[in-house]
Design a protein around this motif. Sequence first.
Motif, mmCIF file in Angstrom:
data_model
loop_
_atom_site.group_PDB
_atom_site.id
_atom_site.type_symbol
_atom_site.label_atom_id
_atom_site.label_comp_id
_atom_site.label_asym_id
_atom_site.label_seq_id
_atom_site.Cartn_x
_atom_site.Cartn_y
_atom_site.Cartn_z
ATOM 1 N N LEU A 194 0.867 -1.168 0.000
ATOM 2 C CA LEU A 194 0.000 0.000 0.000
ATOM 3 C C LEU A 194 0.910 1.226 0.000
ATOM 4 O O LEU A 194 1.811 1.333 0.837
ATOM 5 C CB LEU A 194 -0.893 -0.024 1.246
ATOM 6 C CG LEU A 194 -1.941 1.050 1.416
ATOM 7 C CD1 LEU A 194 -2.933 1.059 0.253
ATOM 8 C CD2 LEU A 194 -2.685 0.829 2.738
ATOM 9 N N LYS A 220 -12.430 0.514 3.129
ATOM 10 C CA LYS A 220 -13.188 -0.446 2.312
ATOM 11 C C LYS A 220 -12.317 -1.634 1.928
ATOM 12 O O LYS A 220 -12.741 -2.787 2.007
ATOM 13 C CB LYS A 220 -13.727 0.246 1.062
ATOM 14 C CG LYS A 220 -14.578 -0.642 0.175
ATOM 15 C CD LYS A 220 -15.134 0.145 -1.006
ATOM 16 C CE LYS A 220 -16.031 -0.694 -1.875
ATOM 17 N NZ LYS A 220 -15.352 -1.670 -2.676
ATOM 18 N N LEU A 221 -11.079 -1.358 1.521
ATOM 19 C CA LEU A 221 -10.163 -2.405 1.078
ATOM 20 C C LEU A 221 -9.899 -3.434 2.176
ATOM 21 O O LEU A 221 -9.859 -4.635 1.909
ATOM 22 C CB LEU A 221 -8.841 -1.783 0.605
ATOM 23 C CG LEU A 221 -7.768 -2.727 0.089
ATOM 24 C CD1 LEU A 221 -8.239 -3.466 -1.169
ATOM 25 C CD2 LEU A 221 -6.481 -1.956 -0.202
ATOM 26 N N TYR A 243 -1.219 -1.322 -4.153
ATOM 27 C CA TYR A 243 -2.330 -0.373 -4.155
ATOM 28 C C TYR A 243 -1.739 1.014 -3.939
ATOM 29 O O TYR A 243 -0.946 1.209 -3.017
ATOM 30 C CB TYR A 243 -3.320 -0.696 -3.036
ATOM 31 C CG TYR A 243 -4.024 -2.011 -3.226
ATOM 32 C CD1 TYR A 243 -5.168 -2.101 -4.020
ATOM 33 C CD2 TYR A 243 -3.554 -3.168 -2.625
ATOM 34 C CE1 TYR A 243 -5.818 -3.312 -4.201
ATOM 35 C CE2 TYR A 243 -4.196 -4.387 -2.800
ATOM 36 C CZ TYR A 243 -5.325 -4.451 -3.597
ATOM 37 O OH TYR A 243 -5.963 -5.660 -3.762
ATOM 38 N N CYS A 266 -2.700 4.983 -3.274
ATOM 39 C CA CYS A 266 -3.735 5.946 -2.885
ATOM 40 C C CYS A 266 -3.392 7.300 -3.488
ATOM 41 O O CYS A 266 -2.294 7.813 -3.271
ATOM 42 C CB CYS A 266 -3.791 6.074 -1.364
ATOM 43 S SG CYS A 266 -4.237 4.561 -0.515
ATOM 44 N N THR A 325 -10.993 4.794 1.147
ATOM 45 C CA THR A 325 -10.733 3.689 0.220
ATOM 46 C C THR A 325 -10.030 2.522 0.916
ATOM 47 O O THR A 325 -10.325 1.365 0.640
ATOM 48 C CB THR A 325 -9.929 4.144 -1.006
ATOM 49 O OG1 THR A 325 -8.678 4.702 -0.594
ATOM 50 C CG2 THR A 325 -10.695 5.163 -1.828
ATOM 51 N N VAL A 326 -9.123 2.830 1.839
ATOM 52 C CA VAL A 326 -8.424 1.754 2.557
ATOM 53 C C VAL A 326 -9.372 1.085 3.554
ATOM 54 O O VAL A 326 -9.339 -0.135 3.721
ATOM 55 C CB VAL A 326 -7.143 2.276 3.233
ATOM 56 C CG1 VAL A 326 -6.516 1.204 4.121
ATOM 57 C CG2 VAL A 326 -6.143 2.732 2.170
ATOM 58 N N LEU A 358 -6.227 3.451 -6.028
ATOM 59 C CA LEU A 358 -7.311 3.709 -5.087
ATOM 60 C C LEU A 358 -7.547 5.218 -5.121
ATOM 61 O O LEU A 358 -6.807 5.982 -4.500
ATOM 62 C CB LEU A 358 -6.943 3.257 -3.674
ATOM 63 C CG LEU A 358 -6.642 1.772 -3.466
ATOM 64 C CD1 LEU A 358 -6.230 1.510 -2.023
ATOM 65 C CD2 LEU A 358 -7.826 0.910 -3.845
ATOM 66 N N SER A 359 -8.542 5.653 -5.866
ATOM 67 C CA SER A 359 -8.808 7.081 -6.043
ATOM 68 C C SER A 359 -9.601 7.646 -4.881
ATOM 69 O O SER A 359 -10.403 6.944 -4.264
ATOM 70 C CB SER A 359 -9.612 7.307 -7.333
ATOM 71 O OG SER A 359 -8.859 6.921 -8.448
#
Length: 194
Positions: free
Chosen positions: A59, A119-120, A91, A93, A116-117, A109-110
């Motif tokens: 990430l 959710k991930l 990933y 961001c 977003t993280v 990951l927009s």
Amino acid sequence: MRKVNATLSVTLDGVVQGLGRPDEDTRGGFTHGGWGGKYNDEVMAAEMGKGMAEPTDMLFGHRTWTDFITAWATRTDDNPFTTHMNAATKYVCSRTLVNADAWQNSILLSGDAAETVAKLVTEDGRDLTIIGSASLVRDLHAAGLVDSYTLLIHPLTLGTGTRLFEGNAPLTEFELTSSVTTTKGVIIAHYTRL
């Protein structure tokens, strides 16, 4: 649920900026780039190798991902770190990137990183490892999304530079789960959130 581990090199006064080379990150007139190189040794390599042996996804924040492309994406040597970095799902961001096609196995990951993280980590998949990306780490820490830290605490102060926790960081307690001291005085400390 996926876990998030952040791995950062830090000075005694909390600076995380420009570890690797003089031109790595000169924002704010930072002139101490490359401060970490003289502290590398076999103990550090072995300890970082243990982390790379675990199957995780990566990430990144936009800036670190872009910098790592120049360092790792075109390398073809037999360094195990090269193999790991290029093979891993990465990933990235970013609020500004249009795509993540510049480095194989990268997924954009927009939008807001914490959203977003968050959710991930609820999706099936490997745990996530962050290397560097201090701004991303601060955002995720504030959102309660960092499960553990591996801090490479270097025996020096710089006085200037971006610090790991600038501004407010929420009260968060961690347990020291293990530590190793290198031959050059770097303490590699592993902390898990309570």
